[in-house]
Design a protein around this motif. Structure first.
Motif, PDB file in Angstrom:
ATOM      1  N   LYS A  95       3.026 -15.503   5.959  1.00 38.88           N
ATOM      2  CA  LYS A  95       3.067 -15.837   7.389  1.00 38.88           C
ATOM      3  C   LYS A  95       2.917 -14.604   8.275  1.00 38.88           C
ATOM      4  CE  LYS A  95       5.493 -20.192   7.113  1.00 38.88           C
ATOM      5  NZ  LYS A  95       6.717 -20.949   7.292  1.00 38.88           N
ATOM      6  N   LEU A  96       3.476 -13.492   7.823  1.00 39.98           N
ATOM      7  CA  LEU A  96       3.477 -12.293   8.676  1.00 39.98           C
ATOM      8  C   LEU A  96       2.205 -11.460   8.540  1.00 39.98           C
ATOM      9  CD1 LEU A  96       7.215 -11.274   8.179  1.00 39.98           C
ATOM     10  CD2 LEU A  96       6.159 -11.997  10.319  1.00 39.98           C
TER      11      LEU A  96
ATOM     12  N   LEU B 273       7.201 -15.133   3.522  1.00 42.05           N
ATOM     13  CA  LEU B 273       7.189 -14.212   4.668  1.00 42.05           C
ATOM     14  C   LEU B 273       5.921 -13.357   4.661  1.00 42.05           C
ATOM     15  CD1 LEU B 273      10.922 -13.084   4.581  1.00 42.05           C
ATOM     16  CD2 LEU B 273       9.837 -14.383   6.405  1.00 42.05           C
ATOM     17  N   GLU B 274       5.532 -12.890   3.480  1.00 43.23           N
ATOM     18  CA  GLU B 274       4.310 -12.085   3.371  1.00 43.23           C
ATOM     19  C   GLU B 274       3.102 -12.869   3.898  1.00 43.23           C
ATOM     20  OE1 GLU B 274       4.461  -9.131  -0.393  1.00 43.23           O
ATOM     21  OE2 GLU B 274       4.549 -11.233  -0.895  1.00 43.23           O
TER      22      GLU B 274
END
Lengths: 352, 188
Positions: free
Chosen positions: A25-26, A22-23
């Motif tokens: 991609k975001l 998530l880190e």
């Protein structure tokens, strides 16, 4: 402490695979904007134009005036062009996914831009996709009929599903997109959902992520991701978690019965099966019942999710909407307030 | 030594140690523009996370600027310098709420598509994940966006927002649990 929580907290310990993913991609969405010019921002209020103009000589004032006129003309032309380009990309574009979807009025041209009032019709082998920049995508399944209700320039996007199924992935801000069906209005609150108008007149809404608000007369329902609601011709349904199969069956049975002892017994079964995660279902049942049955719902909901201060049993049983809303807010699911604000902001739309 | 000279001397002698935010707030209130720039550097991520949880992405940059400009203009009304983070967070939520209360603006200036919002382009996965996080209760969404998008750690989020570390931990853990469930254990 659960594995992975140290990493979530301060990146210590073993890297949690999902958190790490998530880190990565975001990070694309991270804040990277330059700070404002503080001096100009602060000076904007302090330096009065009147002081400057008093000091300006007449010739300089004339030059400034001429520059302002030229600026206005250029600015007007620019904004006219901008408006035109906004218009061209603010209409739903229709693409054929399969078969030969048609307009009710005739053949569907390639990459057709839909106008208010036009209807798309699909038969057994047809699928069509509607896209609108900044709003999202709607796929029309076979055997469906979908009409565009409002002009895009109104700022809100309203479609009417007369029959069949749509799957909508909406990226617009909440309350911009809505779908009218013969029995209700589904107002998107930022999500992915599927809406069906069944041949027998029932309507089924399944929300994958986000929220959808359903409105029929003075009844309303808020459906979160992972829940579905089935409404009959007679009444708006009650949303239930997809995972709570037993509860869904019990709610279906309860809603299909006419008022009477059997329906009361069916309500009892619903209340017995409800768990803490089903508090939102019981919250909706408060409005769907009255009298002794509302009292039963209240008592069970109070067991699962005690009411917050200022919400009294007497008030809820009397149908106090403000108290019901406060209880909703205490469930930790978000506020019902935006719904009422929306009705204030768009009274004409709400009355439709 | 609590006067301004002492603070400057301390900064000059140990540049690696971050000056307490309350001290920077006091300097900003006394008119030092670089102090406000420092507050922007420290708090922009928090403000961005709060706004990203509530507004279309194309509106977040303008809204963030509005938050800091309001803060600059109203800093004098802040009674407790140590409460700056919580005050700024409330200001950000107010700006987001105000944005939704402007129907004229909504009609006339529709947001850019999210993938055109800042010219950087946006991976579809990121927008899908953003949507999933926004569907969580706001307290969870804000905290997760500060952690996962802005790269802030839990202690840093607590320090910036004025929340207790325990509250931040709860928001992160419960939010992540719900997100895991919504994503079915993975992002694909």
């Amino acid at each position: 402490m659960r594995d992975g929580e140290p990493y979530l907290w301060d990146r210590s310990g073993e890297r949690d695979a999902l958190v790490g993913e998530l880190e990565e991609k975001l990070a694309l969405l991270r804040h990277e904007h330059a700070p404002p010019d503080w001096d100009r921002a602060a000076a904007g209020e302090a330096v009065g134009a009147s002081v400057a103009s008093r000091r300006a000589r007449p010739v300089r004032r004339m030059v400034a005036l001429a520059a302002a006129v030229v600026g206005l003309v250029v600015g007007a032309a620019y904004f006219a062009k901008l408006w035109e380009s906004q218009e061209s990309r603010s209409r739903w574009r229709v693409d054929v996914v399969a078969g030969t979807p048609r307009l009710a009025e005739g053949r569907l041209p390639a990459r057709h831009l839909l106008s208010a009032g036009e209807t798309i019709v699909t038969h057994a082998a047809d699928r069509a996709r509607l896209r609108l920049a900044g709003v999202g995508e709607v796929e029309l399944a076979p055997n469906s009929r979908l009409r565009l209700l409002s002009a895009a320039s109104s700022g809100r996007q309203a479609l009417a599903l007369e029959r069949g199924t749509i799957a909508a992935a909406i990226t617009a801000r909440p309350q911009i997109f809505e779908v009218a069906t013969p029995g209700a209005r589904a107002i998107d609150l930022g999500c992915y959902f599927t809406l069906e108008v069944l041949p027998d007149g029932r309507e089924r809404l399944r929300v994958e992520a986000g929220w959808v608000a359903l409105k029929r007369g003075d009844r309303e329902a808020f459906v979160p991701g992972g829940a579905a609601v089935v409404s009959s011709r007679a009444e708006l349904g009650v949303p239930v978690r997809l995972a709570a199969r037993g509860l869904r069956a019990a709610v279906d049975r309860w809603s299909a019965l006419p008022a009477g002892a059997e329906r009361s017994a069916a309500l009892g079964a619903v209340l017995d099966l409800a768990e803490r995660d089903d508090a939102f279902t019981l919250w909706h049942l408060l409005a769907a019942n009255d009298g002794d049955e509302r009292a039963l719902v209240h008592d069970r909901l109070a067991q699962l999710a005690p009411p917050p201060p200022l919400v009294t049993r007497e008030g809820v049983l009397a149908g106090d909407v403000a108290m019901r809303d406060r209880w909703w807010q205490s469930l930790g699911l978000g506020t019902a307030g935006w719904w009422r604000e929306w009705r204030v902001a768009y009274p004409s739309a709400a009355a439709r | 030594m609590a006067n301004g000279d002492g603070v400057v001397a301390a900064r000059a002698s140990s540049p690696a140690v971050e000056e307490p935010s309350a001290v920077v707030v006091r300097r900003a209130r006394s008119g030092e523009r670089d102090a406000f720039g420092e507050l922007y550097r420290r708090y922009a991520g928090m403000v961005h996370g709060i706004l990203l949880a509530r507004l279309p992405r194309s509106e977040v940059a303008d809204a963030a600027q509005e938050v800091f400009l309001r803060a600059l203009r109203h800093l004098a009304s802040l009674r407790d310098d140590r409460a700056f983070g919580g005050w700024l967070a409330t200001l950000a939520r107010t700006v987001a709420t105000d944005w939704y209360r402007r129907p004229q603006r909504r009609v006339e200036l529709g947001p850019l598509p999210d993938d055109l919002a800042d010219g950087r382009g946006t991976d579809a996965d990121a927008l899908g994940l953003l949507s999933a996080i926004r569907s969580l209760p706001p307290a969870y969404a804000e905290t997760l966006l500060m952690r996962l998008v802005e790269g802030m750690s839990g202690p840093e989020i607590a320090e910036r927002t004025g929340l207790t570390p325990e509250s931040v931990r709860v928001n992160l853990c419960r939010g992540m649990k719900r997100l895991r469930s919504a994503l079915g254990g993975g992002t694909r």
